[in-house]
Design an enzyme around this catalytic site. Structure first.
Site, PDB file in Angstrom:
ATOM      1  N   VAL A 232      -5.790  -0.340  -7.204  1.00 46.08           N
ATOM      2  CA  VAL A 232      -6.905   0.349  -6.199  1.00 46.08           C
ATOM      3  C   VAL A 232      -6.344   0.966  -5.335  1.00 46.08           C
ATOM      4  CG1 VAL A 232      -8.789  -0.359  -4.867  1.00 46.08           C
ATOM      5  CG2 VAL A 232      -7.857  -2.070  -6.615  1.00 46.08           C
ATOM      6  N   ASP A 233      -5.416   0.660  -4.713  1.00 46.78           N
ATOM      7  CA  ASP A 233      -4.879   1.559  -3.175  1.00 46.78           C
ATOM      8  C   ASP A 233      -4.373   2.888  -3.660  1.00 46.78           C
ATOM      9  OD1 ASP A 233      -5.527  -0.868  -2.223  1.00 46.78           O
ATOM     10  OD2 ASP A 233      -3.453  -1.220  -1.852  1.00 46.78           O
ATOM     11  N   SER A 234      -3.522   3.115  -4.605  1.00 50.82           N
ATOM     12  CA  SER A 234      -3.020   4.257  -4.960  1.00 50.82           C
ATOM     13  C   SER A 234      -4.251   5.184  -5.536  1.00 50.82           C
ATOM     14  CB  SER A 234      -1.770   4.213  -5.530  1.00 50.82           C
ATOM     15  OG  SER A 234      -1.990   3.843  -7.078  1.00 50.82           O
ATOM     16  N   SER A 235      -5.057   4.539  -6.401  1.00 47.68           N
ATOM     17  CA  SER A 235      -6.060   5.262  -7.050  1.00 47.68           C
ATOM     18  C   SER A 235      -7.010   5.866  -6.127  1.00 47.68           C
ATOM     19  CB  SER A 235      -7.035   4.498  -7.890  1.00 47.68           C
ATOM     20  OG  SER A 235      -6.253   3.822  -9.012  1.00 47.68           O
TER      21      SER A 235
ATOM     22  N   GLY B  15      -1.403  -7.088  23.876  1.00 49.39           N
ATOM     23  CA  GLY B  15      -0.125  -6.614  23.492  1.00 49.39           C
ATOM     24  C   GLY B  15       0.884  -7.409  24.159  1.00 49.39           C
TER      25      GLY B  15
ATOM     26  N   HIS C  43      -9.265 -13.509  22.633  1.00 49.86           N
ATOM     27  CA  HIS C  43      -9.492 -12.563  21.804  1.00 49.86           C
ATOM     28  C   HIS C  43     -10.725 -12.569  20.738  1.00 49.86           C
ATOM     29  CE1 HIS C  43      -5.170 -11.075  21.958  1.00 49.86           C
ATOM     30  NE2 HIS C  43      -5.029 -12.230  22.488  1.00 49.86           N
TER      31      HIS C  43
END
Ligand code: XMP
Length: 511
Positions: free
Chosen positions: A226-229, A55, A169
């Site tokens: 893709v995402d909204s489906s 952070g 990291h």
């Protein structure tokens, strides 16, 4: 089976979701939670391990994010990363100091590979450092397990308590073997079995949505992407007909796409599906418009208006479903809700839709994970593996003004291009490929006749992140087949060119 959970406590670092991704790649379920989570809630979640993220804050800052101290009394392994390491050291009685200048970059770090955290990796490793503060004095019970020239305590451990921390990291690719470090922590130290699969995410998400939404109503704008489906199908599995999907057909989608989406959502899934045929409306608004930015703006605004009008007919709903995925969240910065770059999302958020809360079930997932969920849920490959498609659709692939004839020409040419890429098994090699209808016409000859017709450009790129891209080296013989087919099968096209510019200097789209 006992649910194995790794809890990732978020201190605002830019790589936090990458940590989640790395953990999930080891088939271990994890959740990213804010640092303000209460100790009771942590206990309730019963994690097998806890990771503190990095952070931007400095531990001695007055408002530095902390977390409940009792975390260290639960008997659960903890891994601190960067700021997470400093917080661990500080909380347990060590000392953190501020360096004169920030250390950033890939550094050579010497690791003590007798530590379980560094098991099976090489002693000298390249690790990504990005910090100004550092641990100067170890807390009691801790020992140093890594150091670099510039950072004398680059990692520490308290084996008895199972506390580990690294200044670098491990979650980013720049850290060679970072992935192995995460694996050592979650599998060896936390003793997770690594048997979690995406289907469990799907199951738990559906259950959580069911519990949250119950018999209330939700509304979703489907774009066919893709995402909204996938978001819509998750919701449909959770609440069935209490979900209404509005699919705005602006007439600017690729050939057959409208029919494909309609068929899937009306026959395969149990939702209220509303298709709005708004093609004429959009084409009217776009008449004579040639500026790419104006096209985007008109389409974005009109999309919202159409969506709002339909939503009004439904009346108040409790939830608005958004297909936001993790990269969208990164773009918008920490902690804010996902305001996606305006030109990257048709519509953004509607102003006048009456809803109480937004649900974003895919918010923590990367694109490939969303595809896996889609597959799990039974969405067909042509939706799940769909290449990115810009919100303004074919409007920005027709150079200059748009009309119905041009749209038909472009749809047909683009369809042939896609079909041949598929026929030649090249779909997986290319990240985006499409046809562009230029506003140039040129002279040709067909049979005995002189023609004066459109020039189609083919564009295909290879890229990881779409920020930069290389033009794809499609073999000439494949290009030849595509070119011949388009000229023969699509009326008013008599010449094809292939775009051989990379990004930068060109963009992927032509407008
Ligand atoms: P460019 O052309 O900027 O495209 O190199 C990078 C990626 O972004 C997509 N793109 C858009 N997506 N609305 C979107 O939703 C837009 O206005 C838009 N413009 C470009 C493009 O298809 C590529 O994947």
């Amino acid at each position: 089976m006992e649910k194995e959970l790794i809890l990732i406590i978020d201190f605002g670092g830019q790589y936090n979701q990458l940590i989640a991704r790395r953990v999930r790649e080891k088939n271990v379920y994890c959740e990213v939670v804010p640092n303000t989570i209460s100790i009771e809630k942590i206990k309730e979640k019963n994690p097998k391990g806890i990771i503190f993220t990095g952070g931007p804050a400095s531990i001695y800052q007055e408002d530095a994010p902390k977390c409940a101290k009792e975390v260290f009394e639960l008997g659960i392994p903890v891994l601190g990363i960067c700021y997470g390491m400093q917080l661990m050291a500080y909380t347990l009685g060590g000392e953190v100091k501020r360096a004169d200048k920030r250390e950033y970059g890939e550094m050579e770090v010497e690791l003590n590979t007798t530590s379980s955290l560094f098991k099976n990796i090489s002693e000298n490793n390249i690790c990504l450092m990005s910090h100004t503060d550092y641990v100067d004095v170890l807390p009691q019970g801790f020992e140093k397990i890594a150091s670099s020239q510039t950072c004398k305590i680059a990692a520490m451990q308290n084996v008895d308590k199972n506390f580990y921390a690294v200044q670098f990291h491990p979650e980013v690719n720049h850290t060679v073997d970072g992935e192995k470090i995460i694996e050592n922590f979650v599998i060896d130290i936390c003793k997770c079995s690594g048997s979690w699969k995406m289907d469990l995410f799907t199951k738990t998400t559906i259950e959580a949505l069911k519990e949250k939404i119950q018999d209330k109503k939700a509304l979703c704008a489907l774009s066919g992407g893709v995402d909204s489906s996938v978001a819509a199908v998750l919701l449909s599995k959770a609440i069935g007909k209490n979900l209404t999907c509005i699919f705005v057909d602006h007439g600017l989608l690729r050939k057959n796409e409208v029919e494909e989406v309609e068929e899937i959502f009306t026959t395969k899934f149990d939702v209220n599906f509303i298709k709005v045929d708004a093609k004429e409306r959009f084409l009217n608004k776009l008449k004579g418009v040639t500026s790419p930015e104006t096209k985007r703006k008109i389409i974005g605004e009109e999309f919202i208006r159409v969506f709002e009008e339909e939503a009004k007919k439904i009346g108040a709903v409790d939830y608005l479903v958004q297909g936001t995925i993790y990269p969208d969240v990164i773009e918008s910065g920490l902690g804010k809700s996902s305001v996606i770059k305006s030109h990257h999302n048709v519509g953004g958020l509607p102003d006048y839709v009456d809803f109480k809360e937004i649900v974003e079930p895919l918010r923590d997932l990367f694109k490939d994970e969303v595809r896996k969920v889609g597959k799990e849920l039974g969405l067909p490959d042509y939706i799940v593996n769909r290449q990115p498609f810009p919100g303004p659709g074919l409007a920005i692939r027709i150079i200059g003004d748009i009309n119905e004839e041009k749209l038909e020409i472009l749809k047909d040419a683009d369809y042939i291009f896609r079909e041949e890429i598929k026929n030649h098994n090249m779909e997986k090699e290319l990240n985006q490929y499409f046809a562009v209808l230029t506003d140039t016409r040129s002279v040709g000859v067909m049979g005995d006749e002189r023609t004066y017709d459109y020039l189609i450009a083919l564009r295909a790129v290879v890229t990881d992140d779409f920020m930069t891209a290389k033009f794809a080296k499609i073999p000439y013989d494949v290009l030849e087949v595509i070119s011949k087919r388009i000229v023969n099968e699509v009326e008013h096209v008599n010449r094809i060119v292939y775009d051989i510019t990379s990004k930068p200097p060109a963009t992927i789209e032509w407008e």
